[in-house]
Structure formats: C-alpha cells, structure tokens
Enzyme design. Structure first.
Site, PDB file in Angstrom:
ATOM      1  N   LYS A 223     -27.109 -16.359 -17.879  1.00 19.24           N
ATOM      2  CA  LYS A 223     -28.030 -15.427 -18.549  1.00 19.24           C
ATOM      3  C   LYS A 223     -27.971 -15.657 -20.052  1.00 19.24           C
ATOM      4  CE  LYS A 223     -28.555 -13.810 -14.451  1.00 19.24           C
ATOM      5  NZ  LYS A 223     -29.695 -14.276 -13.653  1.00 19.24           N
TER       6      LYS A 223
ATOM      7  N   LYS B  52     -38.120 -13.472  -5.084  1.00 18.49           N
ATOM      8  CA  LYS B  52     -37.264 -12.308  -4.871  1.00 18.49           C
ATOM      9  C   LYS B  52     -37.894 -11.468  -3.772  1.00 18.49           C
ATOM     10  CE  LYS B  52     -35.143 -11.372  -9.291  1.00 18.49           C
ATOM     11  NZ  LYS B  52     -34.813 -12.718  -9.759  1.00 18.49           N
TER      12      LYS B  52
HETATM   13 MG    MG Z   1     -33.991 -14.569 -12.927  1.00 16.42          MG
END
Ligand code: MG
Length: 368
Positions: A165, A265
């Site tokens: 991240k 997702k």
């Molecule tokens: Mg992502």
C-alpha cells in the site's frame, strides 16, 4: 427446488491489527460481516457472506447489506436457487444498485446449485483449475524499513505475492518502491496499491520517477476519468479494482485500454454471477486478474478462490485472502487455508465450507 427460508446473521470480525486507509479515511478495527443461510424445500442449505472492508473504503455498508436483504427477501423466497440468473434479475428489479447487498445471496445460491449437481462451484462455472493460487499479502506500512520487515514476515510464511500500500507522501512513495524493488526475489508478484489517493499530478510524479522499474500500480487515482487522463503520460502497467464495479466499467476499461489487470472484488461487484462476466471481458481483451472477496471470513475467501480457479492459470496472478488478518474463525479451521502462501480449491460440492452456526449467535432476521 424452492428457497423456503433465509436467515441473516450479523457477526463482528475483529482485525488482528487496526487498519488505516490512505487519504485521511478513518481507521477501523473490526469488519462488519453478514452471513446468510439460504434453505430450500429439497433439504439443501447454502451459505453466503458479505463483508465490506469497513464503511469508509468504498460505498458499501455492513448494516446496508442487512437492510437490502430485508427489502429483497420477498422477491427471493420461492425462487429456484439453481437458476442464479432468475435470482439475480429478481434482486436487480427489487433493488437497483446496492450490488454488495446482493452478493451474499448470489453466493448461497451457487453453493446450493453446486451441492445439487454434486460439483464444486468452480466446476459448475465451467471447470476449475486445481493449480494452487498464490495469496497476495497486504502490506500497509509507512517507512521503507517497516515495509521490509512486514514483507519478510509474509515471505517466511510462504507468500510470493504482495500488495504494497502506497499513496501518502510522493517522495516517500518513490523511496519505498525503490527499496522494495531492490530486495525483490525473482518471480515474486508485487503490486503497488494506491487505493485512489493520488491526484493526477501526484500519480504522474511517482509513475514517471519509477519508469525504469516497470512496476504495476493499482488504482492510482480516484476515477476512471483520472486514470484515462494520465494514461498517455506514463508507461507503467495499471490495475483497477475500486472503480471496477459494474460490467459497464469492465467494458470501458477493456475498450479504452485503461488497465492491464482487473482486481475483481466479489462483494463489490455483486457476486459470482456478475464477476464471471467481468472475467470473460478481461480474458477476451488480454487483461489478467487478481480476485478477492473485499473482506471477510474463510467463506468469502473460498468464493473468491472458486472464481480464480475458473481463470486460466497464466491469467490469474493471485487471490487476496482476509482470513489471516482476523482474530476469530467462524469455520473452526475448515475450508481452504494458507498453505505455504497458497490456497487450494476444496473438492466438496458447492462452496466447500460452511460456518459453525454456534459461532454466529442467533440470526438478526429470518425471512420465510
Ligand atoms: Mg486494491
């Protein structure tokens, strides 16, 4: 076969470590999970799960799933769960949008359809690869040194895929990317996930400064318009996940050439039925995939694994599994678990894993 009863459970899934999202979005410590038990007049029972990654990440809301289910239940009861398209249309008519509220029902229907056919969901979708799928880690640290430590811990547990991240201070992002790349073992998959937090000019600064490394960035900016605007000005491969919600998004990304990779997702896109169409758009346009639940227990991870198994091995980079980040296990160790950094497709018909009902408490709502 008819759906005769739908029981809805609210379960809090505490995270082992609190999570801070980039861009000033709030810290959260617990995932709000909704488990749905769908029963039929044939004696078959299916399980679905919807667990958003907190409510500050994308437009998805734990209590919103349960409210959506209340609205949709009268339109779902009585349908044949094996006819997943009928159930999908009934939900889309009863409640336009709100895809994250529909995914647990879709998942439970696929579970029942698989059990009825005596096949795994992946095989019922057309055929599941038994090649184990690498699990992508989630590395959410701030400094280069911390990043190295966290990645070393994941590597000790067999991980060969990582989602690092970034998306804070631009200079620190460049420094961290260079540091991670200088320690990267051959063959590892590393994705730099910005989670939408750069502006266009910030994205260009990092992408141009790291051009020699040819690294991949996930969701560098907030919108597909942003990603399209900067696309001619950098050479980095791009993955999209948070702006990949509908089939129309998938078609736009594929047609306009906005990304090389889809991060599908399942809860975000409304479940397996809708996600399988995105998979086909990707495959027909030379786009590879990551598959993930969005969040949740081993049930949600297993749903993602079934879809991942229907993607040719060469086109499926990794799955992301949330189960290792939780301190409670609602399935008593059953189902696909991290084995040397990989998940293996279960062979039992349907989803292949069900929760311990004792671990769920009593249902918050039962629709009959
Ligand atoms: Mg992502």
């Amino acid at each position: 076969m008819k759906i005769t009863r739908m029981s809805v459970y609210h379960v809090d899934l505490p995270l082992e470590y609190p999570y801070w999202l980039s861009g000033g979005r709030l810290k959260f410590e617990t995932l709000d999970a909704t488990l749905v038990k769908v029963e039929t007049d044939a004696g078959l029972t299916g399980w679905g799960e919807g667990t958003p990654w907190g409510h500050t990440y994308v437009p998805a809301h734990g209590p919103g799933i349960r409210a959506g289910l209340q609205t949709m239940a009268p339109f779902i009861l009585g349908l044949d769960p094996r006819r997943v398209l009928d159930v999908e249309r009934a939900m889309d008519l009863a409640l336009p949008g709100h895809l994250y509220a529909k995914s647990p029902v879709d998942m439970a229907c696929w579970d029942i359809a698989g059990q009825a056919a005596g096949m795994t969901i992946a095989d019922l979708l057309g055929g599941g690869s038994r090649t184990r799928r690498p699990i992508a880690s989630s590395v959410g640290t701030k400094t280069a040194e911390e990043t190295r430590e966290v990645m070393a811990r994941y590597r000790d547990r067999g991980y060969t895929a990582h989602s690092v991240k970034i998306g804070g201070d631009v200079d620190r992002d460049i420094e961290r990317i260079r540091d991670v790349e200088s320690h990267r073992p051959e063959g590892e998959i590393i994705l730099y996930d910005v989670n939408r937090s750069w502006t266009r000019q910030q994205a260009l600064r990092v992408m141009q400064a790291t051009e020699d490394l040819r690294v991949m960035f996930e969701q560098p900016c907030e919108t597909l318009d942003d990603i399209a605007a900067i696309r001619p000005l950098h050479r980095a491969p791009v993955s999209v996940d948070e702006t990949l919600v509908t089939l129309q998004d998938a078609v736009r990304v594929a047609h306009d050439g906005l990304a090389e990779v889809f991060g599908i997702k399942l809860n975000r896109v409304g479940g397996l039925t809708k996600a399988a169409r995105m998979r086909d758009v990707a495959l027909s346009h030379g786009i590879d995939m990551f598959v993930m639940a969005t969040g949740g227990s081993v049930l949600a991870d297993t749903e993602a694994l079934h879809l991942a198994a229907t993607i040719p091995d060469a086109n499926c980079h990794a799955v992301w599994a949330c189960q290792d980040m939780l301190t409670v296990d609602i399935a008593g160790g059953r189902g696909p678990r991290n084995l040397d950094g990989h998940l293996h497709l279960p062979e039992a018909p349907g989803l292949g894993v069900a929760p311990d009902e004792d671990a769920l408490g009593s249902p918050g709502a039962v629709y009959v």
